[in-house]
Design a protein around this motif. Structure first.
Motif, short mmCIF file in Angstrom:
data_model
loop_
_atom_site.label_atom_id
_atom_site.label_comp_id
_atom_site.label_asym_id
_atom_site.label_seq_id
_atom_site.Cartn_x
_atom_site.Cartn_y
_atom_site.Cartn_z
N LEU A 3 25.52 8.69 -14.50
CA LEU A 3 26.57 9.17 -13.61
C LEU A 3 26.00 10.11 -12.55
N ARG A 4 26.45 9.93 -11.33
CA ARG A 4 26.02 10.80 -10.23
C ARG A 4 27.11 11.80 -9.87
N THR A 5 26.71 12.91 -9.29
CA THR A 5 27.66 13.87 -8.75
C THR A 5 27.97 13.51 -7.30
N GLY A 6 28.98 14.19 -6.75
CA GLY A 6 29.30 13.98 -5.34
C GLY A 6 28.12 14.30 -4.44
N ASP A 7 27.38 15.37 -4.74
CA ASP A 7 26.22 15.74 -3.91
C ASP A 7 25.12 14.69 -4.00
N GLU A 8 24.92 14.14 -5.19
CA GLU A 8 23.91 13.08 -5.33
C GLU A 8 24.33 11.83 -4.55
N TYR A 21 29.30 4.54 16.10
CA TYR A 21 30.60 5.22 16.11
C TYR A 21 30.86 5.83 17.47
N ARG A 22 31.98 5.49 18.05
CA ARG A 22 32.41 6.01 19.35
C ARG A 22 31.32 5.83 20.40
N GLY A 23 30.76 4.61 20.45
CA GLY A 23 29.86 4.23 21.51
C GLY A 23 28.40 4.58 21.34
N ARG A 24 28.01 5.09 20.17
CA ARG A 24 26.61 5.46 20.00
C ARG A 24 26.18 5.24 18.54
N LYS A 25 24.88 5.15 18.37
CA LYS A 25 24.33 4.99 17.03
C LYS A 25 24.30 6.35 16.34
N VAL A 26 24.73 6.36 15.07
CA VAL A 26 24.73 7.58 14.27
C VAL A 26 23.56 7.52 13.30
N ASP A 27 22.71 8.51 13.36
CA ASP A 27 21.52 8.51 12.52
C ASP A 27 21.77 9.06 11.13
N ASP A 28 22.82 9.89 10.99
CA ASP A 28 23.08 10.54 9.70
C ASP A 28 24.59 10.63 9.49
N VAL A 29 25.14 9.77 8.61
CA VAL A 29 26.59 9.76 8.43
C VAL A 29 27.09 11.05 7.78
N VAL A 30 26.25 11.70 6.98
CA VAL A 30 26.66 12.95 6.35
C VAL A 30 26.64 14.09 7.36
N CYS A 45 35.55 10.36 -6.06
CA CYS A 45 35.47 9.43 -7.18
C CYS A 45 34.23 9.68 -8.03
N PHE A 46 33.29 10.49 -7.53
CA PHE A 46 32.17 10.94 -8.35
C PHE A 46 32.52 12.26 -9.05
N ASP A 47 33.12 13.17 -8.29
CA ASP A 47 33.40 14.51 -8.83
C ASP A 47 34.46 14.50 -9.94
N ILE A 48 35.32 13.48 -9.96
CA ILE A 48 36.37 13.45 -10.97
C ILE A 48 35.80 13.33 -12.38
N ALA A 49 34.58 12.82 -12.50
CA ALA A 49 33.99 12.67 -13.83
C ALA A 49 33.74 14.01 -14.50
N LEU A 133 26.44 3.08 -8.55
CA LEU A 133 26.41 2.78 -7.12
C LEU A 133 27.81 2.75 -6.52
N ALA A 134 27.88 3.08 -5.25
CA ALA A 134 29.13 2.99 -4.49
C ALA A 134 29.10 1.70 -3.67
N LEU A 135 30.15 0.90 -3.81
CA LEU A 135 30.17 -0.44 -3.21
C LEU A 135 31.31 -0.58 -2.22
N ALA A 136 30.99 -1.14 -1.06
CA ALA A 136 32.00 -1.61 -0.12
C ALA A 136 32.20 -3.10 -0.35
N VAL A 137 33.29 -3.64 0.17
CA VAL A 137 33.58 -5.07 0.04
C VAL A 137 33.89 -5.64 1.41
#
Length: 468
Positions: A3-8, A21-30, A45-49, A133-137
């Motif tokens: 199990l991972r934490t939110g920070d991990e 995003y908004r017309g430019r490349k984002v290098d770091d989503v965080v 959904c990680f921190d709830i554990a 792992l966190a998964l998109a669909v």
């Protein structure tokens, strides 16, 4: 990894993903403030554990695993899953968080694939559980002219398709839209969007790849963009989803990550299997939103001094009836569930689709009632800058007081406006109509799922009519 934490989870997003995003490349989503808001939302959904291990953590062969990923094997598993989805949505302001959707897709893969595809799906499932792992669909193709089959489109890339294959891989090209969480997930699962005929075999494809795979480009929607303050936007300053146009520009996929490879006979069953779980997720993550609407309606009626009026009581009763009907159908969908293929429990499709249809069909009426009870200040009330100015605030406190002090009333009105009248409210309105399937798609599944045989035979017996 376990199990991972939110920070991990946040640290895991630092890779070579191509996000625009908004017309430019984002290098770091965080590191991008408007995207970091969505990352923080998904981290729930990680921190709830940590504080609800009874609900969010499961023991699988002696190892702790996120309960989101436990493939349901019976009624109790689905009941627990529904409770987990409802709780994490409650923490997310009545909005889906992240792990719910990816696990929906994994359960569908475990139920509706065959042969090597099923073996690959099982191996992928084990790795997702092990590494948390966190998964998109990515399911919805851009579709082009919807009157035409995939192979008939003027541009063949309007449905994702296989363009090349060798002994070790397939190569795909095309795009998917409405991909929630893609920019802040670890991997993306691709599913077919519809049933396919033999002539559309190249479009019958399913696989999973990391988000930083070469050739994968994510164009994130700018909805709810721009600076906003917590006085005017108490919900959308805390909670946000990232939706993308997900473009596959000649992406190479190793064959051990492929679940469907030119198998058109499985495309429709796989798409529908995902629908079973995704609409079950939908009706459970919507439950806190129902509570929000009922609670806000009750509070604003009291604040405006109209709660004792007969017509107001009638409107509140209408909201309660709508809300509790959805809740009852959500519970029924688990109670009526049945064993599915390969031992994965299937929510009752009739109850699931009735719940989703009833929610979506009644949502806009519920918003209209809430707007009616609130009044015009949803659109014409003061802003955060006004409230922060002590000189102006004293005027606002004097003239916006009602049955409760002005601050309580204005904060409640801004909460309701954020939910209904502003851009986040528009987003919720579109979600109610189209997310997890349109009203017409739900009606179609209701029709498919209901067997009239028993009712027809009962009438024949009462009427003395012999069966044909």
């Amino acid at each position: 990894m376990g199990l991972r934490t939110g920070d991990e989870f946040r640290k895991g997003l630092a890779d070579g993903r191509r996000v625009f995003y908004r017309g430019r490349k984002v290098d770091d989503v965080v590191g991008e403030p408007e995207l970091a808001l969505a990352v923080d939302h998904s981290a729930l959904c990680f921190d709830i554990a940590a504080d609800r291990p009874d609900l969010a953590v499961a023991d699988v062969d002696g190892d702790p695993v996120s309960a989101f990923y436990v493939a349901p094997a019976g009624v109790e598993d689905l009941v627990r899953r529904g409770a987990l989805i409802e709780e994490v949505s409650r923490r997310g302001g009545g909005t889906i968080v992240l792990k719910e959707v990816g696990s929906d897709a994994m359960f569908a893969l475990l139920r509706a694939t065959e042969g090597q595809g099923l073996e690959n799906a099982r191996a992928f499932y084990r790795r997702v559980c092990r590494d948390d792992l966190a998964l998109a669909v990515a399911q919805t193709d851009v579709k082009g002219d919807r009157s035409l089959a995939p192979r008939e489109q003027a541009d063949p890339d309007l449905y994702l398709h296989i363009i090349d294959e060798d002994d070790e891989s397939i190569t795909v090209r095309g795009a998917k839209c409405h991909t929630s969480f893609s920019a802040n997930a670890d991997e993306v699962i691709v599913l077919p969007t519809r049933a396919m005929g033999p002539d559309d075999a190249d479009y019958a494809v399913s696989f999973a790849i990391p988000i930083d795979t070469p050739g994968l480009n994510l164009y994130v929607s700018p909805y709810a963009a721009g600076e906003r303050n917590s006085f005017e936007f108490p919900i959308s300053t805390k909670h946000k989803l990232l939706e993308s146009l997900t473009v596959f520009d000649d992406v190479r996929v190793p064959k051990d990550r492929v679940f469907l490879n030119r198998q058109p006979e499985l495309a429709g069953p796989l798409a529908l299997a995902f629908v079973d779980y995704h609409r079950f997720t939908a009706i459970n993550y919507k439950l806190p939103l129902l509570d929000i609407i009922v609670g806000a309606a009750s509070l604003i009626a009291e604040a405006n001094g109209i709660s004792k009026a007969g017509h107001v009581k009638g409107k509140l009763t209408e909201l309660i009836t709508w809300s509790e009907t959805v809740r009852g159908l959500a519970q029924l969908s688990a109670v009526r569930s049945r064993p599915g293929e390969h031992g994965v429990q299937q929510p009752d499709p009739l109850a699931v689709n009735m719940a989703k249809y009833h929610f979506a069909h009644g949502f806009h009426n519920a918003v209209a009632i809430l707007t009616d009870l609130s009044g015009g200040l949803l659109a014409t009330g003061p802003g955060g800058e006004d409230w922060d100015n002590p000189e102006i605030r004293s005027v606002l406190e004097k003239y916006y007081a009602a049955a409760v002090p002005a601050e309580q009333r204005l904060r409640l009105l801004n909460f309701i406006a954020d939910l209904t009248a502003r851009d986040y409210g528009g987003y919720q309105s579109v979600l109610a109509t189209h997310a997890e399937g349109s009203l017409e798609a739900e009606k179609l599944q209701i029709s498919r799922s209901f067997d009239p045989t028993g009712a027809r035979n009962y009438v024949r017996d009462l009427a003395g009519i012999a069966a044909l």
